[in-house]
Motif scaffolding. Structure first.
Motif, PDB file in Angstrom:
ATOM      1  N   GLY A   1       5.678   9.895   3.853  1.00  0.00           N
ATOM      2  CA  GLY A   1       5.042   9.120   4.907  1.00  0.00           C
ATOM      3  C   GLY A   1       5.894   7.963   5.385  1.00  0.00           C
ATOM      4  N   VAL A   2       7.095   7.805   4.805  1.00  0.00           N
ATOM      5  CA  VAL A   2       7.998   6.716   5.189  1.00  0.00           C
ATOM      6  C   VAL A   2       9.034   7.267   6.164  1.00  0.00           C
ATOM      7  CG1 VAL A   2       9.646   4.998   4.375  1.00  0.00           C
ATOM      8  CG2 VAL A   2       7.688   5.625   2.951  1.00  0.00           C
TER       9      VAL A   2
ATOM     10  N   GLN B   1      13.870   7.412  -2.036  1.00  0.00           N
ATOM     11  CA  GLN B   1      13.995   6.462  -0.929  1.00  0.00           C
ATOM     12  C   GLN B   1      15.257   5.609  -1.021  1.00  0.00           C
ATOM     13  OE1 GLN B   1      11.873   5.940   1.932  1.00  0.00           O
ATOM     14  NE2 GLN B   1      11.471   8.017   1.215  1.00  0.00           N
ATOM     15  N   LEU B   2      15.903   5.574  -2.176  1.00  0.00           N
ATOM     16  CA  LEU B   2      17.122   4.788  -2.351  1.00  0.00           C
ATOM     17  C   LEU B   2      18.350   5.481  -1.762  1.00  0.00           C
ATOM     18  CD1 LEU B   2      16.611   3.666  -6.068  1.00  0.00           C
ATOM     19  CD2 LEU B   2      16.125   2.345  -4.008  1.00  0.00           C
TER      20      LEU B   2
ATOM     21  N   ALA C   1       9.751  14.044   6.583  1.00  0.00           N
ATOM     22  CA  ALA C   1       9.528  12.790   5.851  1.00  0.00           C
ATOM     23  C   ALA C   1       8.069  12.363   5.949  1.00  0.00           C
ATOM     24  CB  ALA C   1      10.440  11.696   6.394  1.00  0.00           C
ATOM     25  N   GLU C   2       7.476  12.513   7.122  1.00  0.00           N
ATOM     26  CA  GLU C   2       6.076  12.141   7.300  1.00  0.00           C
ATOM     27  C   GLU C   2       5.180  12.977   6.398  1.00  0.00           C
ATOM     28  OE1 GLU C   2       2.650  10.360   8.419  1.00  0.00           O
ATOM     29  OE2 GLU C   2       4.696   9.707   8.895  1.00  0.00           O
ATOM     30  N   GLY C   3       5.493  14.253   6.254  1.00  0.00           N
ATOM     31  CA  GLY C   3       4.690  15.115   5.399  1.00  0.00           C
ATOM     32  C   GLY C   3       4.926  14.896   3.925  1.00  0.00           C
ATOM     33  N   ASP C   4       6.043  14.255   3.575  1.00  0.00           N
ATOM     34  CA  ASP C   4       6.362  14.020   2.166  1.00  0.00           C
ATOM     35  C   ASP C   4       5.936  12.624   1.724  1.00  0.00           C
ATOM     36  OD1 ASP C   4       7.593  14.420  -0.417  1.00  0.00           O
ATOM     37  OD2 ASP C   4       9.269  13.211   0.311  1.00  0.00           O
TER      38      ASP C   4
ATOM     39  N   ASP D   1       0.829  -1.206   0.000  1.00  0.00           N
ATOM     40  CA  ASP D   1       0.000   0.000   0.000  1.00  0.00           C
ATOM     41  C   ASP D   1       0.864   1.258   0.000  1.00  0.00           C
ATOM     42  OD1 ASP D   1      -2.204  -1.641   0.061  1.00  0.00           O
ATOM     43  OD2 ASP D   1      -2.576  -1.388   2.217  1.00  0.00           O
ATOM     44  N   THR D   2       1.945   1.211   0.773  1.00  0.00           N
ATOM     45  CA  THR D   2       2.830   2.375   0.827  1.00  0.00           C
ATOM     46  C   THR D   2       3.490   2.617  -0.524  1.00  0.00           C
ATOM     47  OG1 THR D   2       3.273   2.043   3.180  1.00  0.00           O
ATOM     48  CG2 THR D   2       4.866   3.366   1.944  1.00  0.00           C
ATOM     49  N   LEU D   3       4.010   1.550  -1.139  1.00  0.00           N
ATOM     50  CA  LEU D   3       4.648   1.698  -2.450  1.00  0.00           C
ATOM     51  C   LEU D   3       3.670   2.244  -3.483  1.00  0.00           C
ATOM     52  CD1 LEU D   3       6.819  -1.545  -2.651  1.00  0.00           C
ATOM     53  CD2 LEU D   3       7.645   0.809  -2.592  1.00  0.00           C
TER      54      LEU D   3
END
Length: 281
Positions: free
Chosen positions: A134-135, A75-76, A129-132, A62-64
């Motif tokens: 979410g990870v 994310q890499l 990160a949470e605002g962008d 779901d996140t991806l």
């Protein structure tokens, strides 16, 4: 996807078990007597609850699915934390993580930061990160002990620097190493750090080697036991580990200041240098 294979196999197994119920009815001698007023049909069994592994796999999918291509690429990257604009860079480049160095535990004038100040800085990165994406970010540090420490160099965070693995082992064996790892993990976690770039897996028994002081200083078997003990404790503490420096430093010169060419044959690595990395896995 492969992560969903166990769920699919479980579903096929349930179907197979259901099909097995279509055989001949039990004989009179084995069938239970029907009670008067019993319903001719029973309620269907509820579907099995998903396992934690299945829930985690679905959460990942779901996140991806929620990320853009640019966010997936970002994310890499697990990069050095910049001196300025760190929170803004997380949003702009969708970063996967920050690596903290000594300067990140000091203010612009070079004064040591308090634990609260360090936590506030790291939380600002996580909030971005949470605002962008979410990870949550990976927040890493080199806290090997001995000659390479970042957090415990700051006297406001720990009274003394963490000792080297060699010194710990000499004073108390692997038990001392494990206790030190647990204390180290607790301190890092309290600041918001979730990855320690340790343990050093290099096999070195020659004090003349560049990497010797940072290594366990023992042969491959003993180094493997050390690595396994450290990684096991870190995993128990919820702290990420990084096994370094693959494929094994050996007696090479300092690669921070130049290039080294290693001419050892593959068998040497397979019979020695690779073993601590396998132990860490």
């Amino acid at each position: 996807m492969k992560k969903l294979l166990p769920a699919l196999l479980a579903a096929l197994l349930l179907l197979s078990l259901t099909a097995c119920g279509d055989g001949p009815a039990p004989t009179a001698s084995s069938a239970p007597a029907a009670s008067s007023g019993a319903s001719s049909s029973e309620e269907p069994a509820p579907p099995p609850e998903p396992t934690p592994e299945e829930l985690a796999a679905q959460q990942i999918e779901d996140t991806l699915a929620s990320l853009s291509l640019a966010q997936k690429v970002g994310q890499l990257f697990f990069v050095r934390c910049p001196a300025e604009g760190a929170a803004e860079d997380v949003t702009e480049y969708h970063l996967g993580g920050y690596l903290l160095f000594g300067r990140d535990f000091q203010d612009a004038q070079g004064a040591w930061l308090t634990a609260d100040a360090v936590r506030a800085n790291i939380q600002s990165y996580q909030t971005a990160a949470e605002g962008d994406s979410g990870v949550p970010l990976l927040i890493g540090v080199d806290e090997e002990g001995g000659t390479v420490v970042r957090v415990s160099r700051n006297p406001l965070l720990r009274e003394r620097k963490f000792s080297s693995p060699q010194k710990l082992y000499a004073s108390g064996g692997l038990d001392a190493v494990v206790r030190d790892t647990a204390e180290k993990d607790a301190l890092l976690a309290s600041l918001g750090i979730n990855v320690n770039l340790a343990p050093v897996c290099d096999v070195s028994t020659d004090p003349e080697d560049f990497i010797y002081d940072r290594s366990f200083g023992q042969d491959a078997a003993a180094t493997s036991a050390f690595v396994s003990a450290v990684v096991s404790q870190a995993r128990q503490d919820g702290m990420g580990s990084v096994l370094k420096h693959f494929p094994g430093y050996g007696n090479n010169v300092d690669t921070h200041t130049g290039i080294a060419r290693d001419s050892r044959d593959l068998a040497t690595f397979e019979n020695s240098d690779f073993l601590p990395f396998h132990a860490g896995f």
